[in-house]
Each structure stands twice: as structure tokens, then as C-alpha cells.
Design a protein around this motif. Sequence first.
Motif, mmCIF file in Angstrom:
data_model
loop_
_atom_site.group_PDB
_atom_site.id
_atom_site.type_symbol
_atom_site.label_atom_id
_atom_site.label_comp_id
_atom_site.label_asym_id
_atom_site.label_seq_id
_atom_site.Cartn_x
_atom_site.Cartn_y
_atom_site.Cartn_z
ATOM 1 N N ALA A 24 0.853 -1.186 0.000
ATOM 2 C CA ALA A 24 0.000 0.000 0.000
ATOM 3 C C ALA A 24 0.884 1.229 0.000
ATOM 4 N N ALA A 25 0.569 2.207 -0.844
ATOM 5 C CA ALA A 25 1.414 3.394 -0.956
ATOM 6 C C ALA A 25 1.172 4.329 0.223
ATOM 7 N N LEU A 26 2.274 4.835 0.807
ATOM 8 C CA LEU A 26 2.161 5.892 1.813
ATOM 9 C C LEU A 26 2.367 7.210 1.091
ATOM 10 N N ASP A 27 1.611 8.230 1.471
ATOM 11 C CA ASP A 27 1.895 9.564 0.957
ATOM 12 C C ASP A 27 1.927 10.511 2.154
ATOM 13 N N ALA A 28 2.246 11.781 1.908
ATOM 14 C CA ALA A 28 2.436 12.712 3.021
ATOM 15 C C ALA A 28 1.186 12.777 3.903
ATOM 16 N N ASP A 29 -0.003 12.773 3.290
ATOM 17 C CA ASP A 29 -1.227 12.873 4.089
ATOM 18 C C ASP A 29 -1.449 11.633 4.951
ATOM 19 N N SER A 30 -1.149 10.456 4.390
ATOM 20 C CA SER A 30 -1.359 9.245 5.196
ATOM 21 C C SER A 30 -0.340 9.182 6.330
ATOM 22 N N VAL A 31 0.881 9.699 6.105
ATOM 23 C CA VAL A 31 1.868 9.760 7.189
ATOM 24 C C VAL A 31 1.361 10.696 8.286
ATOM 25 N N ARG A 32 0.884 11.893 7.886
ATOM 26 C CA ARG A 32 0.383 12.854 8.899
ATOM 27 C C ARG A 32 -0.790 12.260 9.664
ATOM 28 N N ASP A 33 -1.721 11.601 8.943
ATOM 29 C CA ASP A 33 -2.888 10.985 9.603
ATOM 30 C C ASP A 33 -2.445 9.926 10.599
ATOM 31 N N ALA A 34 -1.538 9.040 10.136
ATOM 32 C CA ALA A 34 -1.106 7.934 10.993
ATOM 33 C C ALA A 34 -0.437 8.475 12.254
ATOM 34 N N TYR A 35 0.449 9.471 12.094
ATOM 35 C CA TYR A 35 1.196 9.952 13.267
ATOM 36 C C TYR A 35 0.397 10.936 14.119
ATOM 37 N N ARG A 36 -0.715 11.443 13.578
ATOM 38 C CA ARG A 36 -1.651 12.179 14.441
ATOM 39 C C ARG A 36 -2.240 11.176 15.445
ATOM 40 N N ARG A 37 -2.532 9.959 14.940
ATOM 41 C CA ARG A 37 -3.096 8.930 15.829
ATOM 42 C C ARG A 37 -2.040 8.390 16.792
ATOM 43 N N TRP A 38 -0.791 8.220 16.303
ATOM 44 C CA TRP A 38 0.255 7.621 17.143
ATOM 45 C C TRP A 38 0.820 8.594 18.180
ATOM 46 N N ALA A 39 0.789 9.898 17.919
ATOM 47 C CA ALA A 39 1.578 10.859 18.710
ATOM 48 C C ALA A 39 1.390 10.698 20.224
ATOM 49 N N GLY A 40 0.127 10.553 20.672
ATOM 50 C CA GLY A 40 -0.148 10.505 22.110
ATOM 51 C C GLY A 40 0.338 9.231 22.780
ATOM 52 N N ILE A 41 0.490 8.145 22.013
ATOM 53 C CA ILE A 41 0.844 6.849 22.620
ATOM 54 C C ILE A 41 2.167 6.302 22.094
#
Length: 217
Positions: A10-27
Motif C-alpha cells: 500500500a502506498a504511503l503519501d504525506a497525508d497518510s503519514v500525517r494521519d497515521a502519526y496524528r493517531r500515534w503521537a499521544g501513545i
Amino acid sequence: MPGDRAHPRAALDADSVRDAYRRWAGIYDVVFGGVSAPGRRRAVAAVNRLAQTAGRRVLEVGVGTGLALPHYRPELEVVGIDLSRDMLLKAQERVAKERLSAVHGLLEMDAENMAFADGSFDIAVAMFTASVVPDAKKLYAEMARVVRPGGHLLFVNHFAADRGFRWWLERSTAPLARILGWHPDFKLSDIFGPETRIERMEPCPPLALFTLVEVRR
Ligand SMILES: C[S@@+](CC[C@H](N)C(=O)[O-])C[C@H]1O[C@@H](n2cnc3c(N)ncnc32)[C@H](O)[C@@H]1O
């Protein structure tokens, strides 16, 4: 090569990276901080050692929540960049709380297209980031561009196995890259070419799951 894969990546792009790490940041620190600590410590130890002769200007690419920042020698001049504002906010909090004098800047910037002039740094390091960026070859080219000739590029990362249970697991989870925020099936050849001057490779705990790679620019 994409054609080699039993499961599509599955391709990662800048938006999917930002989305994923918005979810990961707190934990992130709780979930990944422990397992990745030995590799991170070894990478920073290598930076600290190399900086004694190479120079003190260090770029940390994909600095995340800044877990590595407290371990740099205080006389270094470290600039960290990340695509995720949520991860950077955590890093900024850490720098303020721990008064980390080595940190000279934390910037929201795409590692595949950096705003730094050629040869701005003596050392660039990417910890657990090469398998996350949308295009690792571009990441490598940019890191090489902003490091002066004769400087050093360091990577610590998980690289995919070529057989056994891990190989099966990594290939099976490859389609989940956009949800996870990284490519589980990331290979050495996804970032390095035959011309890459790899100086040293060191397996890192736990269970040699990660590898530290030192490259000469
Ligand atoms: C797995 S985390 C690693 C964080 C940190 N290096 C550590 O050791 O914990 C990967 C980081 O790379 C960042 N990243 C992914 N693609 C990027 C890009 N193109 N430019 C800058 N940062 C990026 C993500 O936002 C995330 O913070």
C-alpha cells in the motif's frame, strides 16, 4: 521490485503519514519507546562518536516525539525535522522540559524535499524513519544532498527478513502500510543502491530486529 511481492504494497503519501502519526503521537513513546530504545541509543552513540572528527552540525530526519534528543552530546548542534506537527509538538515539549541545549531547531519539513542548502550538515541520521517516508530513495538522495562531502549518513531501521515466519508476517502485513504508518516489508534495497558506500552495519537488540547502517557521503 513491486512485482516480486505476493501482497501488494500500500502506498504511503504525506497525508497518510500525517494521519497515521496524528493517531500515534499521544501513545508513541509508550508503544514504541521501549522496543526501539537500544537501536536509538546506538545510533546516537555513533553520531556522538563521529561528530568528534566530522563536525557538530547534525540533522535528525523524522525526529518524531524527540526520544533521541536527550542522548546527544550537549555541544552538538542538532536540527530535527518531521512531517507530523503532532509528533513535533511532543518533541518541543521534551526539549523545553529537559532544557536540551544540543537542540538548535525543530522544524516541520518534508524529508523528501528539504529547505536546507547543499552541504549544510556534517551528519544526518534517520531512526525508524526510512520505512515510513513515502519514497526512501528520495529520502536518501536528500540526506546525501544536505550533508557535506565526506560527512556521514546513519540509519537505524527494521529491514525485512528474506525467509521464515518474519518474512511471511512482513509480506502479509504489507497492505496495511497506510493504517500502520510504515512499510512492514521494507528492504535494504528500497533505500540503498549498489553505489552506496556502506561503512558499517550493526544488528541491534532486541533479537537483531533492527540494524544500524553507517554510510559515507
Ligand atoms: C516511526 S517514527 C520515528 C520517530 C523517531 N525517529 C524515533 O526514533 O522514535 C517516524 C517519523 O517519521 C516522520 N516522517 C515520515 N515521513 C516523513 C517525511 N517525508 N518527512 C519528515 N518526516 C517524516 C513521521 O511523521 C514520524 O514522526
